[in-house]
Motif scaffolding. Structure first.
Motif, PDB file in Angstrom:
ATOM      1  N   LEU A  65       0.856  -1.175   0.000  1.00  0.00           N
ATOM      2  CA  LEU A  65       0.000   0.000   0.000  1.00  0.00           C
ATOM      3  C   LEU A  65       0.899   1.235   0.000  1.00  0.00           C
ATOM      4  N   ILE A  66       0.635   2.171  -0.908  1.00  0.00           N
ATOM      5  CA  ILE A  66       1.465   3.375  -1.015  1.00  0.00           C
ATOM      6  C   ILE A  66       0.872   4.476  -0.141  1.00  0.00           C
ATOM      7  N   PRO A  67       1.604   4.912   0.885  1.00  0.00           N
ATOM      8  CA  PRO A  67       1.034   5.871   1.840  1.00  0.00           C
ATOM      9  C   PRO A  67       1.358   7.340   1.584  1.00  0.00           C
ATOM     10  N   SER A  68       2.255   7.633   0.642  1.00  0.00           N
ATOM     11  CA  SER A  68       2.684   9.019   0.465  1.00  0.00           C
ATOM     12  C   SER A  68       2.441   9.490  -0.967  1.00  0.00           C
ATOM     13  N   SER A  69       2.677  10.786  -1.189  1.00  0.00           N
ATOM     14  CA  SER A  69       2.460  11.381  -2.516  1.00  0.00           C
ATOM     15  C   SER A  69       3.766  11.575  -3.276  1.00  0.00           C
ATOM     16  N   SER A  70       4.844  10.957  -2.844  1.00  0.00           N
ATOM     17  CA  SER A  70       6.153  11.206  -3.459  1.00  0.00           C
ATOM     18  C   SER A  70       6.277  10.660  -4.874  1.00  0.00           C
ATOM     19  N   MET A  71       5.361   9.758  -5.283  1.00  0.00           N
ATOM     20  CA  MET A  71       5.436   9.194  -6.637  1.00  0.00           C
ATOM     21  C   MET A  71       4.286   9.660  -7.531  1.00  0.00           C
ATOM     22  N   GLU A  72       3.561  10.707  -7.100  1.00  0.00           N
ATOM     23  CA  GLU A  72       2.516  11.258  -7.973  1.00  0.00           C
ATOM     24  C   GLU A  72       3.131  11.764  -9.276  1.00  0.00           C
ATOM     25  N   ASP A  73       2.416  11.705 -10.404  1.00  0.00           N
ATOM     26  CA  ASP A  73       1.093  11.129 -10.601  1.00  0.00           C
ATOM     27  C   ASP A  73       1.144   9.668 -11.017  1.00  0.00           C
ATOM     28  N   THR A  74       2.337   9.090 -11.015  1.00  0.00           N
ATOM     29  CA  THR A  74       2.471   7.679 -11.395  1.00  0.00           C
ATOM     30  C   THR A  74       1.742   6.787 -10.406  1.00  0.00           C
ATOM     31  N   ILE A  75       1.963   7.038  -9.128  1.00  0.00           N
ATOM     32  CA  ILE A  75       1.317   6.273  -8.058  1.00  0.00           C
ATOM     33  C   ILE A  75       0.764   7.275  -7.051  1.00  0.00           C
ATOM     34  N   MET A  76      -0.509   7.118  -6.723  1.00  0.00           N
ATOM     35  CA  MET A  76      -1.180   8.046  -5.827  1.00  0.00           C
ATOM     36  C   MET A  76      -1.275   7.455  -4.412  1.00  0.00           C
ATOM     37  N   PRO A  77      -1.411   8.319  -3.387  1.00  0.00           N
ATOM     38  CA  PRO A  77      -1.618   7.797  -2.031  1.00  0.00           C
ATOM     39  C   PRO A  77      -2.852   6.891  -1.984  1.00  0.00           C
ATOM     40  N   GLY A  78      -2.701   5.724  -1.376  1.00  0.00           N
ATOM     41  CA  GLY A  78      -3.794   4.760  -1.313  1.00  0.00           C
ATOM     42  C   GLY A  78      -3.749   3.714  -2.402  1.00  0.00           C
ATOM     43  N   ASP A  79      -2.929   3.931  -3.439  1.00  0.00           N
ATOM     44  CA  ASP A  79      -2.772   2.900  -4.474  1.00  0.00           C
ATOM     45  C   ASP A  79      -2.087   1.673  -3.879  1.00  0.00           C
ATOM     46  N   ARG A  80      -2.365   0.535  -4.478  1.00  0.00           N
ATOM     47  CA  ARG A  80      -1.702  -0.712  -4.081  1.00  0.00           C
ATOM     48  C   ARG A  80      -0.977  -1.282  -5.289  1.00  0.00           C
ATOM     49  N   VAL A  81       0.267  -1.698  -5.074  1.00  0.00           N
ATOM     50  CA  VAL A  81       1.093  -2.175  -6.186  1.00  0.00           C
ATOM     51  C   VAL A  81       1.632  -3.573  -5.905  1.00  0.00           C
ATOM     52  N   ILE A  82       1.962  -4.263  -6.988  1.00  0.00           N
ATOM     53  CA  ILE A  82       2.591  -5.586  -6.907  1.00  0.00           C
ATOM     54  C   ILE A  82       4.028  -5.458  -7.387  1.00  0.00           C
ATOM     55  N   THR A  83       4.945  -6.074  -6.675  1.00  0.00           N
ATOM     56  CA  THR A  83       6.356  -6.046  -7.048  1.00  0.00           C
ATOM     57  C   THR A  83       6.863  -7.447  -7.380  1.00  0.00           C
ATOM     58  N   SER A  84       7.889  -7.480  -8.198  1.00  0.00           N
ATOM     59  CA  SER A  84       8.602  -8.726  -8.457  1.00  0.00           C
ATOM     60  C   SER A  84       9.774  -8.824  -7.491  1.00  0.00           C
ATOM     61  N   GLN A  85       9.762  -9.841  -6.629  1.00  0.00           N
ATOM     62  CA  GLN A  85      10.853 -10.022  -5.685  1.00  0.00           C
ATOM     63  C   GLN A  85      12.024 -10.773  -6.318  1.00  0.00           C
ATOM     64  N   LEU A  86      11.804 -11.328  -7.508  1.00  0.00           N
ATOM     65  CA  LEU A  86      12.862 -12.083  -8.170  1.00  0.00           C
ATOM     66  C   LEU A  86      13.902 -11.169  -8.815  1.00  0.00           C
ATOM     67  N   THR A  87      13.463  -9.975  -9.275  1.00  0.00           N
ATOM     68  CA  THR A  87      14.377  -9.094  -9.998  1.00  0.00           C
ATOM     69  C   THR A  87      15.591  -8.701  -9.168  1.00  0.00           C
ATOM     70  N   PRO A  88      15.424  -8.183  -7.946  1.00  0.00           N
ATOM     71  CA  PRO A  88      16.632  -7.822  -7.195  1.00  0.00           C
ATOM     72  C   PRO A  88      17.460  -9.019  -6.760  1.00  0.00           C
ATOM     73  N   ARG A  89      16.853 -10.208  -6.685  1.00  0.00           N
ATOM     74  CA  ARG A  89      17.597 -11.389  -6.245  1.00  0.00           C
ATOM     75  C   ARG A  89      18.374 -12.032  -7.382  1.00  0.00           C
ATOM     76  N   PHE A  90      17.720 -12.166  -8.536  1.00  0.00           N
ATOM     77  CA  PHE A  90      18.321 -12.933  -9.627  1.00  0.00           C
ATOM     78  C   PHE A  90      18.500 -12.136 -10.910  1.00  0.00           C
TER      79      PHE A  90
END
Length: 240
Positions: A65-90
């Motif tokens: 859950l994104i709690p801040s406005s630091s990534m507006e307008d790409t991601i807004m406060p309250g937006d929920r995102v999915i990340t790939s955990q494999l990218t930083p590992r492999f």
């Protein structure tokens, strides 16, 4: 009955054979078999998919859950995102990737968040060895001497940076900035902390690629790799 028509000794008449057959045990066995298949079906169609989803959630995908406005307008406060955990590992993190990472050196107090969290989300601008700089006052950001055009993701009406900075990214670190540069306490603001404003790659939890909530904002998150297509690779990578 005519004696000549009587069956030989030990033989039975046809109706006697039917009377001595025992179908009930077979029917009972069939019922038991049906019950066994029912349990297997439940495990197959319900248990295994649930297990797979749990494993994917723990080891492959992260949900935030994104709690801040630091990534507006790409991601807004309250937006929920999915990340790939494999990218930083492999895999390899690239310029432009949107990353979720652990607070590297007490950044969170400067972030205006809507709720408590242990993670931040920013866009990767500089990789190990990159020289990232800006003259401020509306001037563009340059990487290794090449100007990058960030209009495709910076919040409209916001400058690339209101103040000047010049940072060389050390080995094993990233230089990150928010898309809402006017309200993002990112790498520019923490040059005097323990990590010198940089994010250790080891602290990156995942690369965000999908916004799944709210429903009217579902969509892929672009890394805008084309913005950095002409940036040359650094000649040297200074140690941390």
């Amino acid at each position: 009955m005519d004696p000549e028509q009587q069956p030989p000794y030990g033989a039975q008449e046809p109706h006697a054979v039917a009377a001595t057959s025992e179908p009930k045990p077979a029917k009972s066995a069939k019922k038991h078999t049906d019950a066994s298949f029912g349990l297997k079906d439940f495990a197959l169609w319900c248990g295994i998919p649930i297990l797979i989803m749990v494993l994917l959630r723990v080891f492959v995908f992260g949900m935030y859950l994104i709690p801040s406005s630091s990534m507006e307008d790409t991601i807004m406060p309250g937006d929920r995102v999915i990340t790939s955990q494999l990218t930083p590992r492999f895999g390899k993190i690239n310029r432009g990737d949107i990353v979720v990472f652990k607070d590297p050196s007490d950044w969170l107090p400067a972030e205006k968040t809507t709720e408590g969290t242990d993670y931040l989300i920013k866009r990767v601008i500089g990789l190990p060895g990159d020289v990232v700089e800006c003259a401020g006052n509306g001037a563009p950001v340059t990487i290794n001497g090449v100007v990058i055009d960030e209009q495709s993701y910076i919040k409209p009406g916001v400058e690339p940076s209101a103040f000047a900075f010049n940072v060389t990214v050390t080995e094993g670190h990233l230089f990150v900035m928010g898309d809402n540069r006017a309200n993002s306490a990112d790498s520019r603001y923490h040059k005097n902390d323990a990590e010198k404003g940089l994010v250790p790659i080891a602290d990156v939890k995942g690369v965000a690629f999908l916004r799944y909530w709210p429903l009217n904002r579902i969509g892929w998150l672009s890394a805008h790799h084309d913005v950095f297509a002409h940036v040359p690779e650094p000649k040297t990578i200074p140690s941390a």
